[in-house]
Design a protein around this motif. Structure first.
Motif, PDB file in Angstrom:
ATOM      1  N   ARG A 166       0.847  -1.203   0.000  1.00 44.15           N
ATOM      2  CA  ARG A 166       0.000   0.000   0.000  1.00 44.15           C
ATOM      3  C   ARG A 166       0.883   1.255   0.000  1.00 44.15           C
ATOM      4  NH1 ARG A 166      -1.352   2.168   4.742  1.00 44.15           N
ATOM      5  NH2 ARG A 166      -2.653   4.027   4.545  1.00 44.15           N
ATOM      6  N   TYR A 167       1.964   1.229   0.781  1.00 44.98           N
ATOM      7  CA  TYR A 167       2.867   2.393   0.832  1.00 44.98           C
ATOM      8  C   TYR A 167       3.600   2.534  -0.503  1.00 44.98           C
ATOM      9  CZ  TYR A 167       2.570   2.321   6.021  1.00 44.98           C
ATOM     10  OH  TYR A 167       2.166   2.337   7.331  1.00 44.98           O
ATOM     11  N   PHE A 168       4.202   1.425  -0.990  1.00 41.87           N
ATOM     12  CA  PHE A 168       5.009   1.528  -2.214  1.00 41.87           C
ATOM     13  C   PHE A 168       4.175   2.050  -3.382  1.00 41.87           C
ATOM     14  CE2 PHE A 168       7.589  -1.753   0.057  1.00 41.87           C
ATOM     15  CZ  PHE A 168       8.735  -0.991   0.153  1.00 41.87           C
ATOM     16  N   SER A 169       2.896   1.661  -3.432  1.00 45.51           N
ATOM     17  CA  SER A 169       2.085   2.057  -4.582  1.00 45.51           C
ATOM     18  C   SER A 169       1.511   3.467  -4.417  1.00 45.51           C
ATOM     19  CB  SER A 169       0.964   1.036  -4.817  1.00 45.51           C
ATOM     20  OG  SER A 169       0.213   0.894  -3.639  1.00 45.51           O
ATOM     21  N   ARG A 170       1.522   4.001  -3.191  1.00 46.12           N
ATOM     22  CA  ARG A 170       0.978   5.366  -2.980  1.00 46.12           C
ATOM     23  C   ARG A 170       1.946   6.179  -2.127  1.00 46.12           C
ATOM     24  NH1 ARG A 170      -4.318   3.667  -0.162  1.00 46.12           N
ATOM     25  NH2 ARG A 170      -4.324   5.854   0.451  1.00 46.12           N
ATOM     26  N   TRP A 171       3.248   6.044  -2.415  1.00 42.60           N
ATOM     27  CA  TRP A 171       4.297   6.589  -1.551  1.00 42.60           C
ATOM     28  C   TRP A 171       4.180   8.093  -1.348  1.00 42.60           C
ATOM     29  CZ3 TRP A 171       7.640   3.405   0.983  1.00 42.60           C
ATOM     30  CH2 TRP A 171       8.693   4.025   1.686  1.00 42.60           C
ATOM     31  N   GLU A 172       3.987   8.805  -2.447  1.00 46.26           N
ATOM     32  CA  GLU A 172       3.983  10.269  -2.348  1.00 46.26           C
ATOM     33  C   GLU A 172       2.882  10.752  -1.410  1.00 46.26           C
ATOM     34  OE1 GLU A 172       4.135  12.119  -6.174  1.00 46.26           O
ATOM     35  OE2 GLU A 172       4.156  14.112  -5.232  1.00 46.26           O
ATOM     36  N   GLU A 173       1.726  10.100  -1.531  1.00 43.53           N
ATOM     37  CA  GLU A 173       0.574  10.481  -0.714  1.00 43.53           C
ATOM     38  C   GLU A 173       0.774  10.086   0.768  1.00 43.53           C
ATOM     39  OE1 GLU A 173      -3.759   8.393  -0.510  1.00 43.53           O
ATOM     40  OE2 GLU A 173      -2.692   8.352  -2.418  1.00 43.53           O
ATOM     41  N   ILE A 174       1.313   8.892   1.024  1.00 48.92           N
ATOM     42  CA  ILE A 174       1.393   8.390   2.403  1.00 48.92           C
ATOM     43  C   ILE A 174       2.635   8.914   3.120  1.00 48.92           C
ATOM     44  CG2 ILE A 174       1.557   6.305   3.842  1.00 48.92           C
ATOM     45  CD1 ILE A 174      -0.001   4.816   1.665  1.00 48.92           C
ATOM     46  N   VAL A 175       3.780   8.924   2.393  1.00 54.40           N
ATOM     47  CA  VAL A 175       5.054   9.306   3.028  1.00 54.40           C
ATOM     48  C   VAL A 175       5.526  10.669   2.524  1.00 54.40           C
ATOM     49  CG1 VAL A 175       7.480   8.636   3.360  1.00 54.40           C
ATOM     50  CG2 VAL A 175       5.709   6.866   3.240  1.00 54.40           C
ATOM     51  N   GLY A 176       5.423  10.859   1.217  1.00 52.86           N
ATOM     52  CA  GLY A 176       6.019  12.045   0.581  1.00 52.86           C
ATOM     53  C   GLY A 176       7.378  11.675   0.027  1.00 52.86           C
ATOM     54  N   GLY A 177       7.824  12.378  -1.002  1.00 49.98           N
ATOM     55  CA  GLY A 177       9.101  12.024  -1.625  1.00 49.98           C
ATOM     56  C   GLY A 177       8.939  10.786  -2.493  1.00 49.98           C
ATOM     57  N   GLU A 178      10.041  10.079  -2.684  1.00 46.04           N
ATOM     58  CA  GLU A 178      10.029   8.973  -3.651  1.00 46.04           C
ATOM     59  C   GLU A 178      10.487   7.663  -3.030  1.00 46.04           C
ATOM     60  OE1 GLU A 178      12.384   9.844  -7.033  1.00 46.04           O
ATOM     61  OE2 GLU A 178      11.260  11.679  -7.492  1.00 46.04           O
ATOM     62  N   CYS A 179       9.945   6.559  -3.573  1.00 38.22           N
ATOM     63  CA  CYS A 179      10.477   5.239  -3.205  1.00 38.22           C
ATOM     64  C   CYS A 179      10.992   4.517  -4.445  1.00 38.22           C
ATOM     65  CB  CYS A 179       9.430   4.394  -2.496  1.00 38.22           C
ATOM     66  SG  CYS A 179       8.103   3.831  -3.580  1.00 38.22           S
ATOM     67  N   GLY A 180      10.837   5.120  -5.622  1.00 39.31           N
ATOM     68  CA  GLY A 180      11.365   4.524  -6.851  1.00 39.31           C
ATOM     69  C   GLY A 180      10.707   3.208  -7.234  1.00 39.31           C
ATOM     70  N   PHE A 181       9.404   3.084  -6.947  1.00 42.09           N
ATOM     71  CA  PHE A 181       8.739   1.812  -7.254  1.00 42.09           C
ATOM     72  C   PHE A 181       8.514   1.653  -8.762  1.00 42.09           C
ATOM     73  CE2 PHE A 181       4.814  -0.748  -7.868  1.00 42.09           C
ATOM     74  CZ  PHE A 181       5.350  -1.963  -7.446  1.00 42.09           C
ATOM     75  N   HIS A 182       8.900   0.512  -9.309  1.00 37.67           N
ATOM     76  CA  HIS A 182       8.649   0.162 -10.705  1.00 37.67           C
ATOM     77  C   HIS A 182       7.797  -1.096 -10.727  1.00 37.67           C
ATOM     78  CE1 HIS A 182      12.078   2.771 -11.449  1.00 37.67           C
ATOM     79  NE2 HIS A 182      11.788   2.742 -12.742  1.00 37.67           N
ATOM     80  N   ARG A 183       6.657  -1.021 -11.382  1.00 41.81           N
ATOM     81  CA  ARG A 183       5.799  -2.202 -11.509  1.00 41.81           C
ATOM     82  C   ARG A 183       6.262  -2.979 -12.741  1.00 41.81           C
ATOM     83  NH1 ARG A 183       1.347  -2.877 -14.782  1.00 41.81           N
ATOM     84  NH2 ARG A 183      -0.140  -4.435 -14.071  1.00 41.81           N
TER      85      ARG A 183
END
Ligand SMILES: Cc1cc2nc3c(=O)[nH]c(=O)nc-3n(C[C@H](O)[C@H](O)[C@H](O)COP(=O)(O)OP(=O)(O)OC[C@H]3O[C@@H](n4cnc5c(N)ncnc54)[C@H](O)[C@@H]3O)c2cc1C
Length: 389
Positions: free
Chosen positions: A68-85
């Motif tokens: 849930r965090y990786f797919s909506r990182w900006e909204e939940i955490v802010g900044g980037e996690c660099g997730f690639h599906r």
């Protein structure tokens, strides 16, 4: 004079960072003490696979809650996690088909997008793959990989906005205990008083545990990875894969690269201060052989780079998430080479465990320390062989 904090977190990897984020979200002002810099340990070397396929339900649940965090990182955490599906394939020998099917059914019960696909389906998804040695695979269309350093850094950035203090170049050298309670920690640069001290020290967790008088069944696990350049005709990408048949995993990386890690020959018990800038002798040759077994066209590839890292590993290759020893001392360690992808949810669960006495995001009691002395190591209901051999 010691500085006062609501909590001290030892280690600024994905787990210390995630815990700082979640504790500060609950209004605490923790201090994160890091001996070197953010993501200096396993997190900075991690291959970053993000998948939910485990044979142990609580691990799949932690990975799914983290997704849930990786797919909506900006909204939940802010900044980037660099997730690639990229989609994720779990390839297993025909003899493991029963376990594969049962585990996918377990994942589906948890709500994880996961399905059984045939070897023909895999050929369509990845035409360059050899598919003659298995009949079915598990497929997670939403999974892929993320950037562990970016993930830890953005969690810490958010934690700092919420009142966390990060001190780098601050190795904890002692944990002070008064009576049966933790009182604080010492570093060469100064001391910190706090009623809560958390060991999130990765490959150094056993050493940090001993500072509080706690013996943790955690040793070090060294793991090398290599990046290969794909020949141009192999296409721009391919799925992320764990390939039990060839004891390896691989995933695409930007710049037409493929990252390869091997499940065997990961030495235990080495000093985590060892050379991580270079892979151990012989590793690259073995990685080339292995990837060519699944993608023969990689024979025309080229080596880009290779390096290694160290994580903490437990006897059942599952994490320890618990209170241990003196009151106020908590451990989140022993992630056994698969802890990045569960980092967000583990931080949420540890914050709940510390502040409320019980985790509700996912029940983490299976990861209690006492399972080892109780002789109840964690195994999946439909277990595969241990991932690391
Ligand atoms: C090469 C490699 C590939 C991996 N690939 C994957 C993958 O694809 N997917 C996945 O989910 N997991 C993967 N893992 C596992 C995952 O990276 C780890 O489980 C996870 O990063 C552990 O995070 P951590 O915060 O517990 O530890 P770390 O990231 O090691 O952080 C611990 C920190 O504590 C600090 N520290 C130690 N002692 C002290 C002290 N006394 N005082 C202050 N600070 C201290 C260290 O400097 C370090 O920065 C991989 C691991 C490696 C090594």
């Amino acid at each position: 004079m010691a500085e006062a904090a609501d909590a001290v977190i030892i280690g600024a990897g994905i787990h210390g960072s995630s815990l700082a984020f979640h504790l500060s979200q609950r209004g605490l002002k923790p201090v994160v003490l890091e001996r070197r810099f953010v993501a200096a340990g396993a997190t900075g070397r991690s291959s970053g696979l993000v998948r939910m396929h485990y044979d142990l339900e609580p691990e799949s649940a932690l990975a799914w809650a983290s997704f849930r965090y990786f797919s909506r990182w900006e909204e939940i955490v802010g900044g980037e996690c660099g997730f690639h599906r990229t989609g994720f394939l779990q390839i297993a020998a025909p003899s493991a088909e029963g376990a594969l099917r049962a585990n996918v059914a377990m994942h589906q019960r948890l709500g994880i997008p996961s399905l059984i696909v045939t070897a023909d389906d895999v050929r369509r998804l990845a035409p360059s793959f050899v598919t003659e040695d298995f009949s079915v695979a598990a497929y997670e269309p939403e999974s892929g990989y993320a950037d562990p350093t970016a993930s830890a850094s953005s969690l810490l950035e958010a934690a700092r906005r919420q009142g966390t203090r990060l001190v780098q170049d601050a190795p904890v050298t002692a944990i002070r205990v008064r009576g049966a309670k933790v009182e604080g920690v010492d570093t060469p640069g100064g001391s910190f008083d706090a009623p809560i001290v958390v060991n999130a020290a990765g490959a150094w967790a056993a050493e940090v545990g001993r500072m509080a008088g706690v013996e943790l069944p955690v040793t070090t696990w060294r793991h090398d990875t290599a990046f290969f350049v794909r020949p141009p005709d192999l296409g721009p990408s391919h799925p992320t894969v764990i390939d039990f048949i060839n004891s390896m995993y691989f995933r695409p990386e930007t710049g037409r690269l493929t990252l390869v890690g091997l499940e065997d020959n990961n030495p235990l018990g080495l000093s985590p201060e060892g050379d991580g800038e270079h892979a151990l002798a012989g590793f690259v040759e073995r990685a080339v052989e292995r990837i060519c077994l699944r993608i023969p066209a990689m024979e025309r590839g080229a080596l880009h780079s290779a390096h290694g890292g160290y994580d903490g590993i437990t006897p059942d290759q599952r994490a320890i998430l618990d209170q241990a020893g003196p009151e106020g001392f908590f451990v989140a360690c022993g992630f056994s080479g698969t802890g990045f992808k569960i980092g967000p949810a583990v931080g949420a669960c540890m914050a709940e465990r510390i502040l409320d006495g019980r985790a509700v995001t996912v029940d983490i009691t299976p990861f209690r320390l006492s399972r080892f002395s109780e002789g109840k190591p964690l195994t999946g209901e439909h277990a595969y062989d241990s991932i690391w051999r």
